[in-house]
Motif scaffolding. Sequence first.
Motif, PDB file in Angstrom:
ATOM      1  N   LEU A 152       0.771  -1.248   0.000  1.00 52.47           N
ATOM      2  CA  LEU A 152       0.000   0.000   0.000  1.00 52.47           C
ATOM      3  C   LEU A 152       0.800   1.294   0.000  1.00 52.47           C
ATOM      4  CD1 LEU A 152      -3.062  -0.539   2.390  1.00 52.47           C
ATOM      5  CD2 LEU A 152      -3.054  -0.185  -0.079  1.00 52.47           C
ATOM      6  N   GLY A 199      -0.305   0.821  -3.714  1.00 55.47           N
ATOM      7  CA  GLY A 199      -1.711   0.444  -3.803  1.00 55.47           C
ATOM      8  C   GLY A 199      -2.251   0.458  -5.222  1.00 55.47           C
ATOM      9  N   ARG A 217      -1.601  -2.148  -8.628  1.00 57.24           N
ATOM     10  CA  ARG A 217      -2.635  -2.570  -9.555  1.00 57.24           C
ATOM     11  C   ARG A 217      -2.121  -3.647 -10.509  1.00 57.24           C
ATOM     12  NH1 ARG A 217      -6.250   1.879 -11.171  1.00 57.24           N
ATOM     13  NH2 ARG A 217      -8.174   0.765 -11.459  1.00 57.24           N
ATOM     14  N   TYR A 235      -7.186  -4.897   0.615  1.00 54.62           N
ATOM     15  CA  TYR A 235      -7.144  -3.439   0.703  1.00 54.62           C
ATOM     16  C   TYR A 235      -6.608  -2.788  -0.553  1.00 54.62           C
ATOM     17  CZ  TYR A 235      -8.864  -2.953   5.356  1.00 54.62           C
ATOM     18  OH  TYR A 235      -9.695  -2.947   6.439  1.00 54.62           O
ATOM     19  N   VAL A 236      -5.782  -3.483  -1.300  1.00 55.83           N
ATOM     20  CA  VAL A 236      -5.359  -2.946  -2.589  1.00 55.83           C
ATOM     21  C   VAL A 236      -6.468  -3.161  -3.570  1.00 55.83           C
ATOM     22  CG1 VAL A 236      -3.741  -3.067  -4.483  1.00 55.83           C
ATOM     23  CG2 VAL A 236      -3.066  -3.821  -2.222  1.00 55.83           C
ATOM     24  N   THR A 289      -9.847  -1.090  -3.115  1.00 57.22           N
ATOM     25  CA  THR A 289      -9.837   0.311  -2.718  1.00 57.22           C
ATOM     26  C   THR A 289     -10.949   1.108  -3.379  1.00 57.22           C
ATOM     27  OG1 THR A 289      -7.440   0.167  -2.648  1.00 57.22           O
ATOM     28  CG2 THR A 289      -8.406   2.347  -2.459  1.00 57.22           C
ATOM     29  N   SER A 290     -11.096   0.938  -4.668  1.00 58.79           N
ATOM     30  CA  SER A 290     -12.045   1.792  -5.374  1.00 58.79           C
ATOM     31  C   SER A 290     -13.481   1.484  -4.970  1.00 58.79           C
ATOM     32  CB  SER A 290     -11.857   1.667  -6.887  1.00 58.79           C
ATOM     33  OG  SER A 290     -12.077   0.342  -7.276  1.00 58.79           O
ATOM     34  N   GLU A 321     -14.091   2.917  -1.397  1.00 58.79           N
ATOM     35  CA  GLU A 321     -14.317   4.365  -1.384  1.00 58.79           C
ATOM     36  C   GLU A 321     -15.703   4.733  -1.915  1.00 58.79           C
ATOM     37  OE1 GLU A 321     -10.862   5.730  -3.403  1.00 58.79           O
ATOM     38  OE2 GLU A 321      -9.592   5.523  -1.624  1.00 58.79           O
ATOM     39  N   PRO A 348      -9.729   7.612   3.064  1.00 54.93           N
ATOM     40  CA  PRO A 348      -9.009   6.876   2.022  1.00 54.93           C
ATOM     41  C   PRO A 348      -7.917   5.972   2.578  1.00 54.93           C
ATOM     42  CG  PRO A 348      -9.320   9.154   1.371  1.00 54.93           C
ATOM     43  CD  PRO A 348      -9.881   9.021   2.756  1.00 54.93           C
ATOM     44  N   VAL A 349      -7.839   4.834   1.981  1.00 61.21           N
ATOM     45  CA  VAL A 349      -6.934   3.795   2.436  1.00 61.21           C
ATOM     46  C   VAL A 349      -5.504   4.297   2.631  1.00 61.21           C
ATOM     47  CG1 VAL A 349      -5.824   1.662   1.684  1.00 61.21           C
ATOM     48  CG2 VAL A 349      -8.276   1.907   1.470  1.00 61.21           C
ATOM     49  N   GLU A 350      -5.045   5.123   1.700  1.00 59.04           N
ATOM     50  CA  GLU A 350      -3.634   5.532   1.744  1.00 59.04           C
ATOM     51  C   GLU A 350      -3.267   6.269   3.027  1.00 59.04           C
ATOM     52  OE1 GLU A 350      -5.673   6.350  -0.738  1.00 59.04           O
ATOM     53  OE2 GLU A 350      -5.045   4.913  -2.274  1.00 59.04           O
TER      54      GLU A 350
END
Lengths: 217, 217
Positions: free
Chosen positions: B99, B106, B112, B171-172, B175-176, B179, B187-189
């Motif tokens: 991440l 991430g 990706r 979690y990677v 993510t979208s 959110e 946001p995850v980051e």
Amino acid sequence: MNPSQLSTRERILEYAGDMFGKKGFKSTTIRMIAQEAGVNVAAVNYHFRDKEGLYAEVIEDIFSKGFARFPSLDPKSDPAMSAEDRLKLFIRGTIYRILSPEGWGGLNGKGRLIAREMMEPTSAFTQVIETYIRPHKDRLVAILWEIVGKGARQEDILLSVVSILGQCIYYVYATSIIERVAPEYTPVENNIDKIIDHVFRFSLGGLENIKADKEIA
Amino acid sequence: MNPSQLSTRERILEYAGDMFGKKGFKSTTIRMIAQEAGVNVAAVNYHFRDKEGLYAEVIEDIFSKGFARFPSLDPKSDPAMSAEDRLKLFIRGTIYRILSPEGWGGLNGKGRLIAREMMEPTSAFTQVIETYIRPHKDRLVAILWEIVGKGARQEDILLSVVSILGQCIYYVYATSIIERVAPEYTPVENNIDKIIDHVFRFSLGGLENIKADKEIA
DNA sequence: GCAAAATTCAAACAAATGTTTTAATCATAT
DNA sequence: ATATGATTAAAACATTTGTTTGAATTTTGC
């Protein structure tokens, strides 16, 4: 029903789903779909306008059938049931929908297409999120509030939702890696009930720890 | 280092990684990479033979750098440490590698591309599995044997490995979706350390339950 | 049974794209 | 400085692929 007696439109929809899943949107050619489905290339444009139109209908079709067959709120569940039992039913429905042949069939079936969409949602997916995924998540949130107790922090609930769904979905997502890295592990498809038991037990333990921490704090 | 002073070869490698991640192998065109990197289209074929050759080098490059920066066996870990503490370090390393911006960044970075490969491994990935992923998994297996105890069943250990890595990777991967479905979630980051704490606590609780069941049986 | 609409088909079109070619430019070693 | 090899550049090539066209065929409504 025998595929050959389905209408052209339905045959295209069926084969396109497999193909988009296996190869992705861009790598799937209309000519391939047409050949597999035994129809003329122009039939795709005739029935679905263009490649994107076909894709959008494939997505909607997969989700509506998947959630119809395995609803996120299991019909066997009942408000009088304990939250733990409803969690078990929730996990069971989710994993069956994703992994079983009657559902999306995991990474070898439509599951692969869903996995692609989760990673990289197309515009066709926006609708699906509102109609299916958000309510699905909300039901899990409600169950977790009951298990962890009203005093829990919203943040912990959301993180736990991700932990539980993450476990379920990872079984689709990583099937091919799992099989390569742990060949001693029986193929996922033959193991659905064991996976369900494990995810349930593991998650219940995880939630106990979240609950305990809450009470300490 | 300023990208513009990297060699042509390195600039291609850098931009190709982002691009392959964002759009996938097929949708990424050599012309796009060349334009982003500010080099001639023919430079790609000159330095990497063909598009597949470039892709293979991108994958190897990402994994070697990622595991070098965040090894699966944290250098801070020490055999005298408790298994629980080593689990925490393992989870920390894994999630940071996946991440953090210093790792794969991430879903908006190289993460990706990894996610794509996990779902649908190319031939370039086979090498990576043996070199990086299998040893990584074996370390986790060793830690879990210590936590759960020698009397545990191998099957439960393997399922737990999937449960733990599944949480990290999800979690990677999602993510979208996260959110979109839970906008109230930061946001995850910006949340890496909270995620690590949660996954650790949740997993430890899960393992407790696995352990308990073993003792009952 | 027939006219109109819907569907299927083969062929062609136009754009995108991986790769190759050939010449020009740059770097390096003697 | 010069010759040799490495690198870059522009253009062309061959293939793939989404889409369209217009005719042929089948289905539908009456």
